[in-house]
Each structure stands twice: as structure tokens, then as C-alpha cells.
Motif scaffolding. Sequence first.
Motif, mmCIF file in Angstrom:
data_model
loop_
_atom_site.group_PDB
_atom_site.id
_atom_site.type_symbol
_atom_site.label_atom_id
_atom_site.label_comp_id
_atom_site.label_asym_id
_atom_site.label_seq_id
_atom_site.Cartn_x
_atom_site.Cartn_y
_atom_site.Cartn_z
ATOM 1 N N GLY A 74 -7.085 5.470 1.667
ATOM 2 C CA GLY A 74 -6.260 5.311 0.635
ATOM 3 C C GLY A 74 -5.485 5.237 1.048
ATOM 4 O O GLY A 74 -4.917 4.601 2.327
ATOM 5 N N CYS A 75 -4.793 4.387 1.021
ATOM 6 C CA CYS A 75 -3.315 3.554 1.175
ATOM 7 C C CYS A 75 -2.208 3.896 -0.107
ATOM 8 O O CYS A 75 -1.764 3.260 -0.650
ATOM 9 C CB CYS A 75 -3.170 2.086 1.177
ATOM 10 N N PRO A 76 -1.889 5.034 -0.487
ATOM 11 C CA PRO A 76 -2.021 6.071 0.922
ATOM 12 C C PRO A 76 -2.953 7.361 0.382
ATOM 13 O O PRO A 76 -3.071 6.744 -0.739
ATOM 14 C CB PRO A 76 -1.125 7.201 0.932
ATOM 15 N N GLY B 59 2.665 2.511 10.981
ATOM 16 C CA GLY B 59 2.735 3.022 9.512
ATOM 17 C C GLY B 59 3.712 2.754 8.824
ATOM 18 O O GLY B 59 5.111 2.338 8.839
ATOM 19 N N CYS B 60 3.822 3.348 7.689
ATOM 20 C CA CYS B 60 4.956 2.847 6.311
ATOM 21 C C CYS B 60 5.437 4.106 6.211
ATOM 22 O O CYS B 60 6.640 3.773 4.845
ATOM 23 C CB CYS B 60 4.432 2.094 4.791
ATOM 24 N N PHE B 61 4.972 5.319 6.413
ATOM 25 C CA PHE B 61 5.627 6.484 6.158
ATOM 26 C C PHE B 61 4.744 7.064 4.485
ATOM 27 O O PHE B 61 5.749 7.371 4.459
ATOM 28 C CB PHE B 61 7.029 6.730 6.110
ATOM 29 N N GLY B 62 4.697 6.414 4.408
ATOM 30 C CA GLY B 62 3.810 6.228 2.812
ATOM 31 C C GLY B 62 3.078 7.679 2.581
ATOM 32 O O GLY B 62 2.851 8.086 2.226
ATOM 33 N N CYS B 63 2.450 7.384 3.839
ATOM 34 C CA CYS B 63 1.184 8.815 4.401
ATOM 35 C C CYS B 63 2.156 9.558 3.885
ATOM 36 O O CYS B 63 1.387 11.212 3.779
ATOM 37 C CB CYS B 63 0.282 9.039 5.464
ATOM 38 N N GLY C 90 -4.887 7.793 6.293
ATOM 39 C CA GLY C 90 -4.757 6.587 5.650
ATOM 40 C C GLY C 90 -5.613 4.711 6.070
ATOM 41 O O GLY C 90 -5.830 5.038 7.702
ATOM 42 N N ALA C 91 -5.051 4.260 5.354
ATOM 43 C CA ALA C 91 -6.161 2.787 5.745
ATOM 44 C C ALA C 91 -5.736 2.299 6.898
ATOM 45 O O ALA C 91 -6.075 1.490 7.912
ATOM 46 C CB ALA C 91 -5.982 2.070 4.479
ATOM 47 N N CYS C 92 -4.237 1.988 7.244
ATOM 48 C CA CYS C 92 -3.411 2.068 8.467
ATOM 49 C C CYS C 92 -4.576 2.069 10.060
ATOM 50 O O CYS C 92 -5.290 1.583 10.565
ATOM 51 C CB CYS C 92 -1.643 2.229 8.557
HETATM 52 S S1 SF4 Z 1 -2.374 3.865 4.500
HETATM 53 FE FE1 SF4 Z 1 -1.231 2.571 3.319
HETATM 54 S S2 SF4 Z 1 0.906 4.386 2.717
HETATM 55 FE FE2 SF4 Z 1 -0.510 4.639 4.632
HETATM 56 S S3 SF4 Z 1 0.811 4.121 6.714
HETATM 57 FE FE3 SF4 Z 1 -0.664 3.152 6.027
HETATM 58 S S4 SF4 Z 1 0.383 1.234 4.650
HETATM 59 FE FE4 SF4 Z 1 1.755 3.113 4.641
#
Ligand code: SF4
Length: 183
Positions: free
Chosen positions: A152-154, A18-22, A88-90
Motif C-alpha cells: 500500500g502507498c500508504p 520514504g516520504c513519511f506518508g506511511c 508500505g510499497a517503498c
Molecule cells: S509507500 Fe507511499 S506513503 Fe509510504 S513512504 Fe512510500 S511513497 Fe510514502
Amino acid sequence: MPAPEQKKIRIATTSLAGCFGCHMSLLDIDERLFALLEQVEFDRSPLTDIKHCGPCDIGLVEGGICNAENVHVLREFRNNCKILVAVGACAVTGGLPAQRNHLSLADCLQEVYVTEISLHNGMIPNDPELPLPLDKVHPLHEVVKVDYFIPGCPPSADTLWKFLTDLLTGRTPKLGADLIRYD
Ligand code: SF4
């Protein structure tokens, strides 16, 4: 005699591929965090210093599965959390990182670590401490059973808040159309 303190709900969170966005979106519930912290305590999470997930009521997992360590951590969460949530989407589909699934992993590593024009004597990292990458990026449910999926992203802070408050009050989480998004 003072009333016995009510046992808090224990929540673990983690970010895999993940990207920590969630997690940032969870923090976006802003001052509602104070209300949340009256009811819950955090186990393993990027927000705490706890290294391994212990017995928990809820596990929130962002990110898909892209390497061997992700698999290990996800199994640790599944073994310890009564309710496991793909956030989240990931986590739900693999998300944007799964765009590498139509490429060969060997070609990706070669391109980034060896062929890239700015590199001099590049080599693909091979230290045994590094987790082995998987051929493909996978959503969580391809590795363990998942109890809830939040797209959702996020997902928005309001979505996460509604989901958590439903769970904390013993309701089956229900997100209206206004709280579900895929971008
Ligand atoms: S769903 Fe979007 S915000 Fe959440 S970890 Fe994946 S890329 Fe990041």
C-alpha cells in the motif's frame, strides 16, 4: 497492594527512503492512538526524540534503501527488533523512488546538481557528512530478513490498526482482501 503495572510493548519506527506518508497513515488511526498508547511505548521514531533504536518488540520501517545511512539504520533496527515489518510499497518493493533504477546514478546527480538550467556553477555535493547514495534503490528484504510485509502507498490506517492489534493480542496478523491494497 496495587497490581504490578503490565509491561508495555516497545515499538520503534523509522522512515528510510520514504516520504513519511506511511507514518501519517499510522497517525490516521486517530482516537485509536489513545488505546494504542495504553499498550505500547515508542522507542526510536520520528515521533520521539530517541536517537538510536534499543531493544524493541516491533520495528515498523517505511521507505526503501537508497543510501549508506539507510543501510546502517535498517541493520540497527534488525539487530534490536524481535519483529521487523516492511510498511508500505517503498519498503516492500522500493516503490516509486525505485523508478530511478533504470537510470545511471551519475547521470541523475549530474542533471540535478550541474546541468539543471537554473543552476549557476553547480556541483555535486561531496561533503563527507552526506550519506553516499547507492546505485539502485532496494526493498528492505534485499538487505535484512523481514518478518511481515504490508503493501500500500500508504497502507490505510485501518490496515495498520488491524495488523497492530493482531500482533498485540498475540495473533498472527491476518489482513483480509479489503485491507490489502497496492496503490
Ligand atoms: S509507500 Fe507511499 S506513503 Fe509510504 S513512504 Fe512510500 S511513497 Fe510514502
